[in-house]
Enzyme design. Structure first.
Site, short mmCIF file in Angstrom:
data_model
loop_
_atom_site.label_atom_id
_atom_site.label_comp_id
_atom_site.label_asym_id
_atom_site.label_seq_id
_atom_site.Cartn_x
_atom_site.Cartn_y
_atom_site.Cartn_z
N HIS A 135 0.87 -1.18 0.00
CA HIS A 135 0.00 0.00 0.00
C HIS A 135 0.91 1.23 0.00
O HIS A 135 2.03 1.18 0.51
CB HIS A 135 -0.84 -0.04 1.28
CG HIS A 135 -1.86 1.03 1.42
ND1 HIS A 135 -1.56 2.28 1.91
CD2 HIS A 135 -3.18 1.05 1.14
CE1 HIS A 135 -2.66 3.01 1.93
NE2 HIS A 135 -3.66 2.28 1.47
N ASP A 212 3.26 -4.47 7.96
CA ASP A 212 2.01 -3.72 7.77
C ASP A 212 0.87 -4.72 7.95
O ASP A 212 0.57 -5.53 7.07
CB ASP A 212 1.99 -3.11 6.36
CG ASP A 212 0.65 -2.45 6.05
OD1 ASP A 212 -0.29 -2.56 6.86
OD2 ASP A 212 0.55 -1.83 4.97
N GLN A 215 -4.33 -5.17 6.98
CA GLN A 215 -5.34 -6.10 6.46
C GLN A 215 -5.33 -7.46 7.15
O GLN A 215 -6.22 -8.26 6.92
CB GLN A 215 -5.15 -6.30 4.94
CG GLN A 215 -5.39 -5.05 4.12
CD GLN A 215 -6.79 -4.45 4.31
OE1 GLN A 215 -7.70 -5.09 4.83
NE2 GLN A 215 -6.94 -3.20 3.92
N LYS A 238 -10.61 -0.58 10.45
CA LYS A 238 -10.81 -1.75 9.58
C LYS A 238 -11.20 -2.98 10.40
O LYS A 238 -11.40 -4.06 9.85
CB LYS A 238 -9.51 -2.06 8.81
CG LYS A 238 -9.11 -0.97 7.81
CD LYS A 238 -7.90 -1.39 7.06
CE LYS A 238 -7.23 -0.26 6.31
NZ LYS A 238 -8.00 0.29 5.21
N CYS A 377 -4.95 2.75 -3.49
CA CYS A 377 -3.68 3.20 -2.90
C CYS A 377 -2.58 2.16 -3.07
O CYS A 377 -1.74 1.98 -2.17
CB CYS A 377 -3.84 3.58 -1.42
SG CYS A 377 -5.10 4.82 -1.13
N1 C6P Z 1 -6.28 0.45 2.73
C1 C6P Z 1 -8.14 0.18 1.20
O1 C6P Z 1 -9.23 0.51 0.73
P1 C6P Z 1 -4.97 3.72 6.97
O2 C6P Z 1 -5.57 4.52 5.86
O3 C6P Z 1 -3.76 4.38 7.56
O4 C6P Z 1 -5.97 3.29 7.99
O5 C6P Z 1 -4.49 2.33 6.32
C2 C6P Z 1 -3.50 2.35 5.32
C3 C6P Z 1 -3.28 0.99 4.78
C4 C6P Z 1 -2.04 0.41 4.95
N2 C6P Z 1 -1.77 -0.82 4.50
C5 C6P Z 1 -2.70 -1.55 3.88
C6 C6P Z 1 -2.35 -2.94 3.43
C7 C6P Z 1 -3.96 -1.03 3.67
O6 C6P Z 1 -4.89 -1.76 3.04
C8 C6P Z 1 -4.27 0.28 4.11
C9 C6P Z 1 -5.61 0.90 3.86
C10 C6P Z 1 -7.63 0.89 2.43
O7 C6P Z 1 -7.47 -0.72 0.71
C11 C6P Z 1 -7.76 2.37 2.31
S1 C6P Z 1 -6.71 3.06 1.07
#
Ligand code: C6P
Length: 420
Positions: A135, A212, A215, A238, A377
């Site tokens: 991401h 990370d 997910q 999430k 993203c």
């Molecule tokens: N992906 C998606 O629709 P944040 O925005 O900081 O809570 O999470 C960022 C992030 C980091 N790593 C991974 C693997 C992610 O999937 C995400 C967030 C969402 O896929 C929003 S872009």
């Protein structure tokens, strides 16, 4: 109170999916005259009444600033906030609450590591290794920090099956590698990476491993000690919790040695005009008034997930994903990115002929089916497959087979609209 002496969350008998759904008020709404089918859980999950009520109760009965007052309400708020930290530490099996830092989200957690650890430990000749399936929040901070420190950024390529290229990985991990930062589960390919194995590979060359878990933490057991991760990041929103709060787990010795990320109130022990000394962990990394209600909401969310059991969560999503995989493959012209259901989490990103994913999502929305469309993203993944965007359906604890059927029916409508 030590984590081990916390009372276990109340055990309840396993609810049915219908009972789980009853805990989520938003699932009762209608969208364009259809019952909502919420399949955008990878972007953000919905919230159960238990989380909403915990935050509501906090604002009605407990709110004051934390760590600052000696009055009743401040002490009550502080103890609720620190109790939340203990419950979250237990959820990820951290050895100490000092290793659990509240941030705003995964993005801030990863930036904290890149800026604080990276600025102190990286320089010219050093390498940071990430992967092509990251991401943007696990790419851009490293690009910035490599620019600042003179370190070199390298990428582990992915295969056309949407998995890491392990031969390339072994060649790229060398004694020059100081950090290996990777996702536990791709938000586009669904690929579940073997975190423990990847951490061990990083350690074998003397690098730190940054995971990370945005997910993975919502969908499967996270045991930071078993994984031996040096840092692990995830977001509350999430995993049934509120927006505005996330977590960075870090090994205590690494966190102790790092300079602060941001300066301000609460992160200091003493401030003189000539300079300042830092507070103990985890407060050294929590500058300013924190997201108190959100921490309490996240703790209620992890209790909810713990009551279900993360094995059940994973199994429920796997069954839905297997079913969706089969049903989506019935649709001619539909192509799913990433590996088969046995190697992926509960999300399916796909293209439908040459219909633009935004058009697909707009037609599904008219049927009450919420999916995300775009590059999610994760532009390098889409570049790999030479496509600008995908549509993505993603599942959570409250989704059902009937909802998968509604998705499939809506996709047939999209095909009919575009007459192919
Ligand atoms: N992906 C998606 O629709 P944040 O925005 O900081 O809570 O999470 C960022 C992030 C980091 N790593 C991974 C693997 C992610 O999937 C995400 C967030 C969402 O896929 C929003 S872009």
């Amino acid at each position: 109170m030590a984590i081990s002496t916390l009372p276990e969350p109340p055990v309840k008998t396993m609810p049915s999916v219908a009972e789980i759904r009853a805990d989520f008020p938003i699932l009762d709404i209608e969208v364009h005259g259809h019952p909502l089918v919420y399949l955008d859980n990878t972007a953000s999950s919905q919230k159960p009444i238990q989380v909403i009520e915990a935050m509501n109760r906090y604002y009605r009965e407990q709110h004051a600033n934390v760590h600052r007052g000696i009055h009743y309400l401040s002490e009550t708020a502080t103890s609720a906030y620190e109790d939340a930290r203990r419950r979250i530490a237990r959820f990820i099996h951290a050895g100490s609450t000092k290793e659990v830092i509240f941030t705003r989200n995964t993005t801030e957690s990863l930036n904290l590591v890149a800026y604080s650890w990276g600025r102190a430990n990286l320089g010219p000749g050093d390498e940071v290794l990430i992967t092509e399936m990251e991401h943007h929040s696990n790419i851009v901070p490293w690009q910035i920090i490599c620019e600042i420190t003179g370190a070199t950024l390298r990428y582990v390529p992915i295969t056309d099956r949407g998995e890491l290229d392990y031969e390339a990985l072994d060649a790229l991990l060398t004694e020059r590698t100081k950090v290996f930062a990777f996702t536990a589960m791709s938000n586009v390919l669904g690929t579940i990476n073997p975190v423990e194995e990847l951490v061990a590979k990083a350690h074998a060359v003397g690098a730190i491993a940054v995971v990370d878990a945005a997910q993975s933490a919502p969908h499967m057991t996270t045991d930071v000690q078993a994984l031996d991760a040096d840092f692990l990041a995830f977001s509350s929103h999430k995993m049934l919790g509120p927006t505005g709060i996330g977590v960075l787990y870090g090994k205590r010795d690494l966190l102790e040695a790092m300079p602060p990320f941001m300066g301000g109130g609460d992160m200091i022990r003493e401030v003189k005009m000539s300079g300042s000394r830092w507070n103990d962990l985890p407060y050294k990394f929590e500058a300013g008034t924190p997201a108190i209600a959100e921490a309490i909401g996240l703790a209620a969310a992890v209790d909810y997930l713990s009551n279900l059991g993360m094995d059940w969560v994973l199994q429920h999503e796997r069954e839905l994903t297997e079913y969706a995989w089969e049903r989506l493959h019935e649709i001619e012209g539909l192509r799913i990115l990433g590996p088969g259901p046995e190697r992926r989490g509960g999300l399916l990103a796909f293209v439908l002929g040459d219909i633009h994913p935004h058009d697909v999502a707009a037609i599904l929305d008219m049927e009450g089916v919420a999916v995300r469309a775009g590059h999610h993203c994760a532009q390098p993944i889409h570049d790999h497959f030479c496509i600008p965007a995908t549509s993505r359906a993603s599942f959570y604890i409250y989704n059902t087979r009937e909802e998968v059927d509604k998705l499939v029916n809506a996709l047939y409508k999209a095909k009919a609209v575009f007459a192919f």
